[in-house]
Design a protein around this motif. Sequence first.
Motif, PDB file in Angstrom:
ATOM      1  N   CYS A 103      50.527  44.463  42.883  1.00 47.52           N
ATOM      2  CA  CYS A 103      50.182  43.157  43.458  1.00 47.52           C
ATOM      3  C   CYS A 103      51.423  42.344  43.807  1.00 47.52           C
ATOM      4  CB  CYS A 103      49.332  42.356  42.478  1.00 47.52           C
ATOM      5  SG  CYS A 103      47.909  43.244  41.823  1.00 47.52           S
TER       6      CYS A 103
ATOM      7  N   PHE B 267      43.054  44.590  53.580  1.00 49.97           N
ATOM      8  CA  PHE B 267      43.763  43.531  52.854  1.00 49.97           C
ATOM      9  C   PHE B 267      43.707  42.271  53.721  1.00 49.97           C
ATOM     10  CE2 PHE B 267      47.228  41.369  50.666  1.00 49.97           C
ATOM     11  CZ  PHE B 267      47.067  41.806  49.349  1.00 49.97           C
TER      12      PHE B 267
ATOM     13  N   CYS C 106      50.906  38.365  44.954  1.00 59.61           N
ATOM     14  CA  CYS C 106      49.727  38.085  45.773  1.00 59.61           C
ATOM     15  C   CYS C 106      49.174  36.706  45.400  1.00 59.61           C
ATOM     16  CB  CYS C 106      48.678  39.168  45.522  1.00 59.61           C
ATOM     17  SG  CYS C 106      47.077  38.811  46.266  1.00 59.61           S
TER      18      CYS C 106
ATOM     19  N   ASN D  49      46.316  35.886  44.894  1.00 65.49           N
ATOM     20  CA  ASN D  49      45.182  35.992  43.966  1.00 65.49           C
ATOM     21  C   ASN D  49      45.599  36.438  42.565  1.00 65.49           C
ATOM     22  OD1 ASN D  49      43.268  35.355  46.002  1.00 65.49           O
ATOM     23  ND2 ASN D  49      43.427  37.452  46.778  1.00 65.49           N
ATOM     24  N   LEU D  50      46.895  36.527  42.348  1.00 63.21           N
ATOM     25  CA  LEU D  50      47.375  36.987  41.044  1.00 63.21           C
ATOM     26  C   LEU D  50      47.494  35.813  40.073  1.00 63.21           C
ATOM     27  CD1 LEU D  50      48.417  39.563  39.600  1.00 63.21           C
ATOM     28  CD2 LEU D  50      50.732  38.855  40.241  1.00 63.21           C
TER      29      LEU D  50
ATOM     30  N   LEU E 160      36.540  42.178  45.012  1.00 62.71           N
ATOM     31  CA  LEU E 160      37.589  42.623  45.941  1.00 62.71           C
ATOM     32  C   LEU E 160      37.007  43.056  47.286  1.00 62.71           C
ATOM     33  CD1 LEU E 160      39.895  44.608  43.480  1.00 62.71           C
ATOM     34  CD2 LEU E 160      40.516  42.559  44.788  1.00 62.71           C
TER      35      LEU E 160
ATOM     36  N   PHE F  86      39.408  42.704  50.293  1.00 70.61           N
ATOM     37  CA  PHE F  86      40.554  43.375  49.672  1.00 70.61           C
ATOM     38  C   PHE F  86      40.163  44.778  49.204  1.00 70.61           C
ATOM     39  CE2 PHE F  86      41.599  38.934  49.622  1.00 70.61           C
ATOM     40  CZ  PHE F  86      42.970  38.893  49.802  1.00 70.61           C
TER      41      PHE F  86
ATOM     42  N   CYS G 237      42.748  47.142  47.642  1.00 70.42           N
ATOM     43  CA  CYS G 237      43.106  46.993  46.217  1.00 70.42           C
ATOM     44  C   CYS G 237      42.145  47.788  45.344  1.00 70.42           C
ATOM     45  CB  CYS G 237      43.059  45.529  45.810  1.00 70.42           C
ATOM     46  SG  CYS G 237      44.157  44.480  46.772  1.00 70.42           S
TER      47      CYS G 237
HETATM   48  S1  SF4 Z   1      43.774  40.785  45.596  1.00 68.23           S
HETATM   49 FE1  SF4 Z   1      43.958  41.064  43.381  1.00 68.23          FE
HETATM   50  S2  SF4 Z   1      44.268  43.290  43.081  1.00 68.23           S
HETATM   51 FE2  SF4 Z   1      44.685  42.820  45.235  1.00 68.23          FE
HETATM   52  S3  SF4 Z   1      46.920  42.483  45.336  1.00 68.23           S
HETATM   53 FE3  SF4 Z   1      45.928  40.492  45.075  1.00 68.23          FE
HETATM   54  S4  SF4 Z   1      45.936  40.131  42.858  1.00 68.23           S
HETATM   55 FE4  SF4 Z   1      46.294  42.340  43.177  1.00 68.23          FE
END
Ligand code: SF4
Length: 289
Positions: A32, A43, A53, A55-56, A68, A73, A76
């Motif tokens: 990520c 993505f 990312c 979303n992390l 996801l 996403f 992922c």
């Molecule tokens: S969406 Fe979630 S799994 Fe995908 S890169 Fe971002 S944080 Fe990681």
Amino acid sequence: MGTAPTPATDSPSVLDRNSLHPDCTNCFALCCTALGFSRSADFAVDKPAGSPCRNLAADFSCTIHGALRPRGFRGCAVFDCFGAGQRVSQDLFGGISWAAEAESGRNMFAAFNTARQLHEMLWYLIEAQDRTFDPEARQRAGRLRMMIEAALGSGVQRLLGLDVKEVHASVRAVLIDISEEVRMSYSAAGREHLDAGLAPGADLIGRNLRSRRLCGADLRGAYLIAADLRFSDLSGADLLGADLRDARLDGADLSRSLYLTQGQLDAAGGSRATRLPADLTLPGHWEGG
Ligand code: SF4
């Protein structure tokens, strides 16, 4: 400029396929952060390499983990680091995250990029070594495994200096040789693929291959996106790098196919009726999964 691969030693390989499954709980979310992505169907946003990312979360979890696919996403959900994440996080960097120090973080991301490729090669080599009946080919695969394991255990700086392209070329050659041997052994079981235009890198997007005997087919790098492979027999079929996104695998027999990965399965559709190799598991989004 990279160094040549470390010569193989006589010490036995210690990594089996159980070591090559991701363990996200022991990884600092390297996939990520280290990797870069362009906005695509897999993505939903642009993300530069080496940056977290959006979303992390601070604890290295994904804030949209349960959604996801609907959030765009899907890439992922199907990504497989082959266990490189936990190896780099814990073994190479002693459990100290990239967030602790910028310079260490850059090295960690670079090490992850290299280790991920090496772990993937090990995944294939283990199978190749197991499937071949040719003692010389088995030795070649074994030597490469030992060389890669030695490189992974040689420390960060030596790992970063490795000539990965050279290693990859050696691995590719042995994988292809063993594939040829395995596929030929299935010649008596069915050669329907010979007149069907099935070949390495073939464009088979959306192709109806339902209930076909594809034993021993060379589908390396083939585009099987949304192909209908339901109830087909893919025993001895080489699927190295084949694009199986949205392929329909219900009832297909993949139990003796070659070079299949969990990521390929996760990108496809199937059900409990799909026969899988022993090292792979039924994806959670499949019927019965
Ligand atoms: S969406 Fe979630 S799994 Fe995908 S890169 Fe971002 S944080 Fe990681």
